[in-house]
Design a protein around this motif. Sequence first.
Motif, short mmCIF file in Angstrom:
data_model
loop_
_atom_site.label_atom_id
_atom_site.label_comp_id
_atom_site.label_asym_id
_atom_site.label_seq_id
_atom_site.Cartn_x
_atom_site.Cartn_y
_atom_site.Cartn_z
N ASN A 232 31.82 -32.48 -20.43
CA ASN A 232 30.53 -32.96 -19.93
C ASN A 232 29.52 -31.87 -19.55
O ASN A 232 28.45 -32.18 -19.02
CB ASN A 232 30.75 -33.88 -18.71
CG ASN A 232 29.77 -35.05 -18.73
OD1 ASN A 232 29.48 -35.59 -19.80
ND2 ASN A 232 29.23 -35.40 -17.58
N GLY A 234 27.86 -30.15 -21.58
CA GLY A 234 26.75 -30.19 -22.54
C GLY A 234 26.97 -29.35 -23.80
O GLY A 234 26.01 -28.94 -24.44
N LYS A 235 28.24 -29.15 -24.16
CA LYS A 235 28.55 -28.35 -25.36
C LYS A 235 27.96 -29.01 -26.61
O LYS A 235 27.32 -28.36 -27.43
CB LYS A 235 30.08 -28.21 -25.53
CG LYS A 235 30.76 -27.51 -24.38
CD LYS A 235 32.25 -27.48 -24.55
CE LYS A 235 32.91 -28.86 -24.52
NZ LYS A 235 32.71 -29.61 -23.25
N SER A 236 28.22 -30.31 -26.73
CA SER A 236 27.74 -31.02 -27.93
C SER A 236 26.21 -31.05 -27.96
O SER A 236 25.61 -30.97 -29.03
CB SER A 236 28.29 -32.45 -27.95
OG SER A 236 29.69 -32.43 -27.97
N SER A 237 25.60 -31.14 -26.78
CA SER A 237 24.13 -31.14 -26.73
C SER A 237 23.59 -29.80 -27.20
O SER A 237 22.59 -29.73 -27.94
CB SER A 237 23.64 -31.42 -25.31
OG SER A 237 24.17 -32.65 -24.86
N THR A 251 27.49 -38.34 -24.95
CA THR A 251 27.39 -39.43 -23.97
C THR A 251 27.57 -38.85 -22.57
O THR A 251 27.94 -37.68 -22.43
CB THR A 251 28.48 -40.52 -24.16
OG1 THR A 251 29.71 -40.04 -23.64
CG2 THR A 251 28.65 -40.94 -25.60
N GLY A 255 34.80 -36.07 -21.88
CA GLY A 255 35.84 -36.31 -22.88
C GLY A 255 35.28 -37.02 -24.11
O GLY A 255 36.03 -37.66 -24.84
N THR A 256 33.98 -36.92 -24.33
CA THR A 256 33.37 -37.58 -25.49
C THR A 256 33.85 -36.95 -26.79
O THR A 256 34.27 -37.64 -27.72
CB THR A 256 31.83 -37.51 -25.41
OG1 THR A 256 31.41 -38.17 -24.22
CG2 THR A 256 31.18 -38.14 -26.62
N THR A 257 33.77 -35.64 -26.86
CA THR A 257 34.20 -34.95 -28.08
C THR A 257 35.72 -34.85 -28.07
O THR A 257 36.30 -34.26 -27.16
CB THR A 257 33.56 -33.55 -28.18
OG1 THR A 257 32.14 -33.68 -28.06
CG2 THR A 257 33.90 -32.87 -29.49
N ASN A 334 23.97 -24.60 -18.68
CA ASN A 334 23.18 -25.69 -19.27
C ASN A 334 22.68 -26.64 -18.17
O ASN A 334 23.15 -26.59 -17.04
CB ASN A 334 24.06 -26.44 -20.28
CG ASN A 334 23.28 -27.49 -21.05
OD1 ASN A 334 22.10 -27.29 -21.36
ND2 ASN A 334 23.91 -28.61 -21.33
N LYS A 335 21.75 -27.50 -18.54
CA LYS A 335 21.13 -28.49 -17.65
C LYS A 335 20.27 -27.79 -16.60
O LYS A 335 20.18 -28.25 -15.45
CB LYS A 335 22.19 -29.39 -16.98
CG LYS A 335 23.18 -30.03 -17.97
CD LYS A 335 24.04 -31.11 -17.33
CE LYS A 335 25.15 -31.53 -18.27
NZ LYS A 335 26.04 -32.56 -17.77
N ASP A 337 17.28 -27.77 -16.39
CA ASP A 337 16.13 -28.63 -16.02
C ASP A 337 16.37 -29.34 -14.69
O ASP A 337 15.43 -29.75 -14.02
CB ASP A 337 15.86 -29.65 -17.13
CG ASP A 337 17.10 -30.45 -17.52
OD1 ASP A 337 17.15 -31.65 -17.26
OD2 ASP A 337 18.04 -29.85 -18.07
N ALA A 361 19.65 -28.00 -22.90
CA ALA A 361 19.80 -28.56 -24.25
C ALA A 361 18.95 -29.82 -24.37
O ALA A 361 18.41 -30.13 -25.42
CB ALA A 361 21.26 -28.89 -24.51
N LEU A 362 18.81 -30.52 -23.24
CA LEU A 362 18.04 -31.76 -23.24
C LEU A 362 16.57 -31.50 -23.54
O LEU A 362 15.97 -32.18 -24.37
CB LEU A 362 18.17 -32.44 -21.86
CG LEU A 362 17.70 -33.87 -21.77
CD1 LEU A 362 18.63 -34.81 -22.53
CD2 LEU A 362 17.60 -34.32 -20.31
N1 GTP Z 1 19.68 -33.11 -17.64
C1 GTP Z 1 20.39 -32.65 -18.65
N2 GTP Z 1 21.40 -33.34 -19.16
C2 GTP Z 1 22.10 -32.83 -20.18
C3 GTP Z 1 21.78 -31.58 -20.77
N3 GTP Z 1 22.64 -31.34 -21.75
C4 GTP Z 1 23.48 -32.38 -21.80
N4 GTP Z 1 23.16 -33.27 -20.87
C5 GTP Z 1 23.84 -34.55 -20.62
O1 GTP Z 1 25.16 -34.28 -20.21
C6 GTP Z 1 26.04 -35.29 -20.70
C7 GTP Z 1 27.18 -34.63 -21.48
O2 GTP Z 1 26.64 -34.00 -22.61
P1 GTP Z 1 27.55 -33.58 -23.86
O3 GTP Z 1 26.72 -32.75 -24.75
O4 GTP Z 1 28.19 -34.78 -24.43
O5 GTP Z 1 28.66 -32.71 -23.12
P2 GTP Z 1 29.97 -32.09 -23.71
O6 GTP Z 1 30.22 -30.81 -23.03
O7 GTP Z 1 29.94 -32.07 -25.18
O8 GTP Z 1 31.06 -33.12 -23.22
P3 GTP Z 1 32.52 -33.44 -23.80
O9 GTP Z 1 32.38 -33.68 -25.25
O10 GTP Z 1 32.92 -34.63 -23.07
O11 GTP Z 1 33.38 -32.28 -23.49
C8 GTP Z 1 25.17 -36.23 -21.53
O12 GTP Z 1 24.82 -37.33 -20.75
C9 GTP Z 1 23.97 -35.39 -21.86
O13 GTP Z 1 22.80 -36.14 -22.08
C10 GTP Z 1 20.65 -30.88 -20.22
O14 GTP Z 1 20.28 -29.79 -20.64
N5 GTP Z 1 20.01 -31.46 -19.15
#
Ligand code: GTP
Length: 458
Positions: A232, A234-237, A251, A255-257, A334-335, A337, A361-362
């Motif tokens: 969570n 934001g790796k995928s983002s 999402t 644990g999405t990915t 990340n995040k 913002d 990333a958002l």
């Molecule tokens: N505010 C904000 N939210 C973000 C940002 N990047 C990602 N998110 C949110 O964080 C949540 C997780 O993002 P993912 O990109 O799925 O995270 P991940 O690390 O791939 O998660 P897993 O696949 O579960 O390991 C989502 O709801 C995204 O919209 C960001 O830069 N800012």
Amino acid sequence: MSLFDFKTIAAIATPPGQGGIGVIRISGKDAVSACRLLLKADNGAEFIPNRAVFQLLNNPETGFIIDEAVVTYFKAPNSFTGEDVVEISSHGSPVVLAEILRVLRSTGVDLAQPGEFSMRAFLNQRMDLTQAEAINDLINSQTTYQARLAARQLRGELSRQLQPLKDGLTGLIVHFESTVEFVEDDLDPLDLKIFIARIEGFIETLSIMVESYKVGRIIRNGINLALIGRPNVGKSSIFNALLGKDRAIVTHLPGTTRDTLSEPFSINGIPVNLVDTAGIRETEDIIEQIGVERTRTAITEADFVIGVLDAGTADPVEDLRMFENYPMDLYVINKSDLGVSIRDEFIAALSGRHTVLEVSALKGTGIAQLNDEIYHQLIGARQPGSESAIITNERHCAALEDALAYLRRAKQDLISGFTEEIALDNLHKALKSLGVITGETLIADIINQIFSTFCIGK
Ligand SMILES: Nc1nc2c(ncn2[C@@H]2O[C@H](COP(=O)(O)OP(=O)(O)OP(=O)(O)O)[C@@H](O)[C@H]2O)c(=O)[nH]1
Ligand SMILES: [Mg+2]
């Protein structure tokens, strides 16, 4: 006349499938006579070197017209292979091309092996080995930067850079031999000093070339870049933001990915295989467990690892502990913002190890800087100037390293006062190693091995 009496060969030189034009290349002493069979008797124009002539092709067996084509003749030795070459540019239909090839083969022409045209060009001294290899690199290049380097090598840049080295080394050997011949006892200390200094000069030049392979290897082969971190963050983002498209599922659920996901892209001309991974954590979920295992494999296969953290985690103790287990190259918070609430001591701990970048990333902020930072870390100050050749080929690098080792040994021999013959032998071996690069000193097996990696028709 070419230097060898090879059988005439032919192959389709254009990629499989349909296209506006398809090219068949024929090389060898029977190229012209084989092609004559294809031309209808009433338009059997003379084969004039370097002239493209519009011709009607027919199948002598069936009597049917095959196609209209442009036929170009290159007379030996002024052709790509150094042999008589005819290129038939017909319409790009696999059926038409196959029929032309069938007629040619009925005249006794052989199908070309992969890289056989280029191998003949090399053997007939139309180009040296580095130039032949550059053709392969140019065709296989995926980025403009790769293509540019290959084009420079194709123009003989590497060979040109090596020539003064080889000349200098030959000069040194000749000088050394003549000096040794007239000296009954040991070399004059002054002569010895001069020889050592000259060898050191070669060592320095070769070391720079070997060093350039660190960059050259990356540009030619590209890198695997993995994004890792806890769920969570934001790796995928970030993965999507770097690619500029929504490739990975994002999402709010940790644990999405589940599986590693990879996608090619390029950073300033460097081919990158970007890998998104499952967030690393202890879990009871069997699917996620496998995903985490795959993340670990992805890390071991990665050339560059980016650790991602969530800006909202005040005490990222677990993140840091996890990163300690892996060879990290860069940290991304990340995040941003939402504001960075990571405590200063953790930021300090991270930046004490590697560069730390804040991104969102958002919103897309900091992504361009992330691109630049990756490039900088991969190439950075090692960006070679246009005047110096970059070694991109492992074979070249290995030969340079061999030459370097022999030169170092020769220098050591002289310093330690070994007999001059030993030093001389090492100088000869160094020169031979340089010859391996351009193909002057190479055994047939290796030559075959090199050209077998080429595609057919080349
Ligand atoms: N505010 C904000 N939210 C973000 C940002 N990047 C990602 N998110 C949110 O964080 C949540 C997780 O993002 P993912 O990109 O799925 O995270 P991940 O690390 O791939 O998660 P897993 O696949 O579960 O390991 C989502 O709801 C995204 O919209 C960001 O830069 N800012
Ligand atoms: Mg993900």
